[in-house]
Design a protein around this motif. Sequence first.
Motif, short mmCIF file in Angstrom:
data_model
loop_
_atom_site.label_atom_id
_atom_site.label_comp_id
_atom_site.label_asym_id
_atom_site.label_seq_id
_atom_site.Cartn_x
_atom_site.Cartn_y
_atom_site.Cartn_z
N THR A 47 14.53 60.30 -49.53
CA THR A 47 15.41 59.59 -50.42
C THR A 47 15.11 57.94 -50.31
OG1 THR A 47 17.11 59.68 -48.79
CG2 THR A 47 17.16 61.42 -50.29
N ASP A 48 15.56 57.30 -51.51
CA ASP A 48 15.44 56.01 -51.70
C ASP A 48 16.74 55.49 -51.83
OD1 ASP A 48 14.84 53.18 -51.57
OD2 ASP A 48 12.99 53.63 -53.14
N SER A 49 17.34 54.52 -51.20
CA SER A 49 18.85 53.99 -51.58
C SER A 49 18.41 52.96 -52.54
CB SER A 49 19.47 53.09 -50.17
OG SER A 49 18.54 52.20 -49.84
N SER A 50 17.40 52.24 -52.90
CA SER A 50 17.38 51.46 -54.14
C SER A 50 17.22 52.03 -55.40
CB SER A 50 15.98 50.57 -53.84
OG SER A 50 14.66 51.67 -53.95
N ARG A 51 16.98 53.40 -55.40
CA ARG A 51 17.01 54.08 -56.66
C ARG A 51 18.37 54.73 -57.03
NH1 ARG A 51 11.83 58.03 -55.68
NH2 ARG A 51 13.45 59.29 -54.20
N GLY A 52 19.22 54.77 -55.89
CA GLY A 52 20.58 55.25 -55.92
C GLY A 52 20.59 56.74 -55.56
N ASP A 53 19.78 57.29 -54.70
CA ASP A 53 19.71 58.65 -54.03
C ASP A 53 20.97 58.80 -53.16
OD1 ASP A 53 17.17 58.74 -55.56
OD2 ASP A 53 16.11 58.70 -53.81
N THR A 54 21.58 59.95 -53.17
CA THR A 54 22.51 60.35 -52.67
C THR A 54 22.32 61.86 -51.91
OG1 THR A 54 23.67 61.26 -54.43
CG2 THR A 54 24.16 58.97 -53.97
N VAL A 55 23.00 62.00 -50.55
CA VAL A 55 22.91 63.12 -49.87
C VAL A 55 24.24 63.57 -49.58
CG1 VAL A 55 21.88 64.30 -48.15
CG2 VAL A 55 20.57 62.80 -49.12
N SER A 56 24.80 64.60 -49.94
CA SER A 56 26.26 64.95 -49.47
C SER A 56 25.95 66.16 -48.75
CB SER A 56 26.92 65.53 -50.89
OG SER A 56 28.17 66.01 -50.52
#
Length: 544
Positions: A404-413
């Motif tokens: 995941t990449d936070s700059s792309r807006g990826d989220t993990v719930s």
Amino acid sequence: MNNNFSKLGKQLLDIWGQLGASQRISVIAATFVLLAGLGTVTFWSSHKDYGLLYGGLSDAESSKVIAALDDAKISYKIGGGGSISIPSDKVYQMRMQLAGKGIPQSGDGVGFEIFDKPNFGISDFVQRANYTRALQGELSRTISQINEVESARVMIVLPENRLLLDKDKFPTASVFVHVRGNSQLQASSINSIRFLVANSVEGLKPNHVSVVDNLGNVLSENSDNDSLTGLSSSQLGIRRNLEQYLSKKAQDMLEKVLGPGQAIVRVSAEVNYDSMTTTQEKFDPDGQVVRTQTKNDESIDTATSANTTPTGISANTQSETNSSTAAAAPVNNSKNRKTTSTVEYEIGKTRTDIVQTAGGIKRLTAAITVATQMQGTGADRKAVARTPEEMEKLRRIVSSALGTDSSRGDTVSLEELTFNDQFAVDMTQQLDKQQNRDFWTNLAINATYPALGLAAIFILFRMFKRAPVQEIPLGVPVGRLGHKQGNGNGHPARYGDFSFEPQPGVVTVDVLNKLIRENPNNMTQAIRDWMHRGHKTETEHDRR
């Protein structure tokens, strides 16, 4: 001859009457075993060994084969799945005979053997039709060789040969497959069939080959990139494969840590299907390079004289005074020199072309559910929640696994819930009970036969033990058994329960050894009687 048989039968009856119960049982058992062995040998010697002649035949072809076997007067057996068996020694001979008659015919159609026979005077249309039939038959036979395919039919449509070609008309093909066991073909097998047919027909593309199975399912998808349907289907397949790959990757890692069935992972991916080409140019003013250099050198010389005569007078008056004055007029000389230099410089430039193909990930969203830890068994079993630190560790390892990449807006719930495993627990208990029941049942069945055998052996042993021991002395003629004869003193010589008269030359050393091994007690008593009888004979001789 009849008298001999009657005497032999009488002697056998006498022997049977003198046998004890245990000996009779032994004779009956031995006779039964001998007769069973002879019957088995006779049955297997008369039994014919059948071999498979043909298998997987249709009803029409089976009837033709059976009719040919009846004409040849050969016995046969009909099995399931269209199989026919005949005696093994006639299998290959009958196959060659039936092949000579064209039986059975292949259900895949005619192949290129259609051109084996010369055909003169046929039209071009018939020739093309025969070629199409042969190509369809060969493709059907080839596709039928796939393990999952039982039979196949191929239909090819070729456009007519014309002087002006129509781009809207192109070859097409349809493939009908009968799958073994009513299962479904794998995607790899479907693609193999489409590419096989497409590469066998000139101008045919794999996208124009349709595959249908015997259940009515359309197995081929329209993957033509020029059509909207094909493009959407391709994009959906790419996204589905990516999501399945990432979900399986994260779930396998969690199950290694938490245990099988303790985690559920679902990933949603947004894929960029745009193709872009980016060009960048950068200029470097410090990196100057002389491109062209031009230098011009120009020189100009001029001479002028001063004239004091008024204009027009010298031209109209001609005298000596005027001539001398003109000769004495002063002259002015001037020189001009011009130099021009032109230099052109090339400024340094960097050009970068970036091509971005479709399929890049724009955004990832992962939803993960882990089972709550359970402690205790039975009624004491309860759920124990994990600490926030443990949940954060699980979330971090999943994020790392998915990339995941936070700059792309990826989220993990990541959430922890109690799974409803009551059904699985009940099924496990039922399976355990059934397994235990089957184990003890099989154990009882397997132990029954040895127990019955041991019981039969014990009963026979008890019967042998209770039966009286009756010995038949060897070396005594059968006809003299049971006849009491004296030994000279009016008393018969008794060995065991049988009386006989000793005959010289009948009892040999081998017979004595055998008697001693079989009946040591009786032989001991017989030797004592013999020695006592010898002593009494010597005493009577001395008295005389």
